[in-house]
Design an enzyme around this catalytic site. Structure first.
Site, PDB file in Angstrom:
ATOM      1  N   THR A  46      10.822   8.068  -4.965  1.00 34.97           N
ATOM      2  CA  THR A  46      11.987   8.766  -5.505  1.00 34.97           C
ATOM      3  C   THR A  46      12.158  10.126  -4.857  1.00 34.97           C
ATOM      4  O   THR A  46      13.272  10.644  -4.761  1.00 34.97           O
ATOM      5  CB  THR A  46      11.842   8.922  -7.035  1.00 34.97           C
ATOM      6  OG1 THR A  46      11.638   7.637  -7.608  1.00 34.97           O
ATOM      7  CG2 THR A  46      13.071   9.549  -7.651  1.00 34.97           C
ATOM      8  N   TYR A 133      -0.575   1.441  -4.030  1.00 32.26           N
ATOM      9  CA  TYR A 133       0.739   0.946  -4.444  1.00 32.26           C
ATOM     10  C   TYR A 133       1.012  -0.395  -3.768  1.00 32.26           C
ATOM     11  O   TYR A 133       1.131  -0.481  -2.544  1.00 32.26           O
ATOM     12  CB  TYR A 133       1.802   1.969  -4.048  1.00 32.26           C
ATOM     13  CG  TYR A 133       3.169   1.795  -4.682  1.00 32.26           C
ATOM     14  CD1 TYR A 133       3.453   0.749  -5.556  1.00 32.26           C
ATOM     15  CD2 TYR A 133       4.184   2.705  -4.414  1.00 32.26           C
ATOM     16  CE1 TYR A 133       4.709   0.618  -6.134  1.00 32.26           C
ATOM     17  CE2 TYR A 133       5.446   2.579  -4.983  1.00 32.26           C
ATOM     18  CZ  TYR A 133       5.704   1.531  -5.839  1.00 32.26           C
ATOM     19  OH  TYR A 133       6.940   1.398  -6.405  1.00 32.26           O
ATOM     20  N   LYS A 159      -0.959   0.430  -8.590  1.00 34.45           N
ATOM     21  CA  LYS A 159       0.418   0.444  -9.073  1.00 34.45           C
ATOM     22  C   LYS A 159       1.125  -0.795  -8.536  1.00 34.45           C
ATOM     23  O   LYS A 159       1.184  -1.008  -7.315  1.00 34.45           O
ATOM     24  CB  LYS A 159       1.127   1.713  -8.606  1.00 34.45           C
ATOM     25  CG  LYS A 159       2.589   1.805  -9.036  1.00 34.45           C
ATOM     26  CD  LYS A 159       3.246   3.074  -8.483  1.00 34.45           C
ATOM     27  CE  LYS A 159       4.705   3.154  -8.916  1.00 34.45           C
ATOM     28  NZ  LYS A 159       5.391   4.334  -8.357  1.00 34.45           N
TER      29      LYS A 159
END
Length: 306
Positions: A46, A133, A159
């Protein structure tokens, strides 16, 4: 350094000249922490990690660490080409980050053994705790995650950004079966709230919230409802806010970031636009987003009996 609550992924503000706007970032992070974030993940997806050079990245991490002032953990993104990932890991450590979110290698799809080696080499660049991730080209086997959890002390979490629940369940069971290490799993799908009930069914309660970056009131209301058993509010927010937001997000590639940044601007924070290859939302999509934010805020305060 335990993560809890709603995880905040701040955007990276740019000024009219296109350069990093550190005062706006400091305000963004400080206000998010004050609103109730359980952790700050700066310069991640983000935050347009992909669009930052090392000097900018260093300033972003430094600004986030200073603005957070030790109130919650600060994780910084790292990833891409191996030399870049190692350099970013060292910079994050030098600027006082509490950990790293290790994103996928650049472009290429490698075998599991190559992914494991990539994680080992990046984690060796600093002593920071690392959350791996899983998304895109980085897809791990249960045995690979278990191996990393056992043999790499600073790999402390995983994640999931795939949403393959069969695979994730096998990863969780395999890791739990080989170590009693405090190893964190969390939901990293875009607009994660939409899948929170499904992840909670696997015992994965932690999740990242892109919505928190522009509407912490909505994000926190959802978290309170889902953890407090208010199924009626959960369903209203999912149906009337998160579902249409996801449909808007999926209408244009890159909107998972662009809409978040636009939402922050709508709420009064001048974070600027996104860098290429992302594009800012069209005027009609901005109007839709404004309507959704208004609707979401109303849902958090409305009396369900009226």
């Amino acid at each position: 350094m335990r993560l809890d609550g709603v995880l905040f992924f701040p955007v990276t503000p740019f000024g009219p000249d296109g350069n990093l706007a550190e005062p706006i970032l400091a305000r963004h992070v400080a206000e998010g922490v004050a609103a109730g974030a359980g952790g700050v993940f700066t310069a991640c997806g983000t935050g347009e990690f992909n669009a930052l050079d090392l000097e900018e990245y260093t300033r972003v991490v430094s600004t986030a660490v200073t603005a957070t002032a030790g109130r919650v953990p600060v994780f910084a993104g790292a990833g891409g080409p191996l030399p870049t990932a190692r350099a970013f890991a060292r910079a994050a450590a030098a600027e006082g980050a509490d950990g790293l979110l290790l994103m996928p290698p650049y472009l290429v799809t490698g075998p599991t053994a190559g992914l494991v080696r990539y994680v080992r080499e990046v984690t060796a660049a600093s002593d920071l705790p690392v959350i791996v991730y899983q998304r895109g080209t980085a897809r791990f086997t249960p045995a690979a995650v278990a191996d990393l959890a056992v043999t790499v002390p600073n790999v402390v979490g995983f994640k999931d950004g795939l949403g393959d629940f069969d695979l994730l369940q096998r990863i969780i069971l395999t890791v739990r079966g080989v170590t009693d290490k405090d190893f964190t799993f969390f939901n990293g799908l875009p607009t994660a709230e939409l899948t929170v009930p499904a992840y909670r069914g696997l015992g994965v309660n932690l999740y990242s919230s892109a919505v928190f970056a522009f509407a912490p009131e909505i994000s926190l209301a959802f978290h309170k409802a889902v953890t407090g058993g208010d199924e009626a509010l959960v369903q209203r927010l999912l149906t009337d806010f998160y579902l249409p937001l996801v449909e808007l997000r999926d209408s244009v590639p890159g909107y998972a970031v662009s809409l978040v940044k636009a939402g922050a601007r709508i709420r009064g924070l001048n974070v600027g636009g996104v860098r290429p290859p992302l594009t800012d939302p069209s005027p009609d999509h901005l109007e839709t987003l404004k309507h959704l934010i208004t609707q979401g805020l109303h849902l958090t305060t409305a009396d369900p009996s009226t």
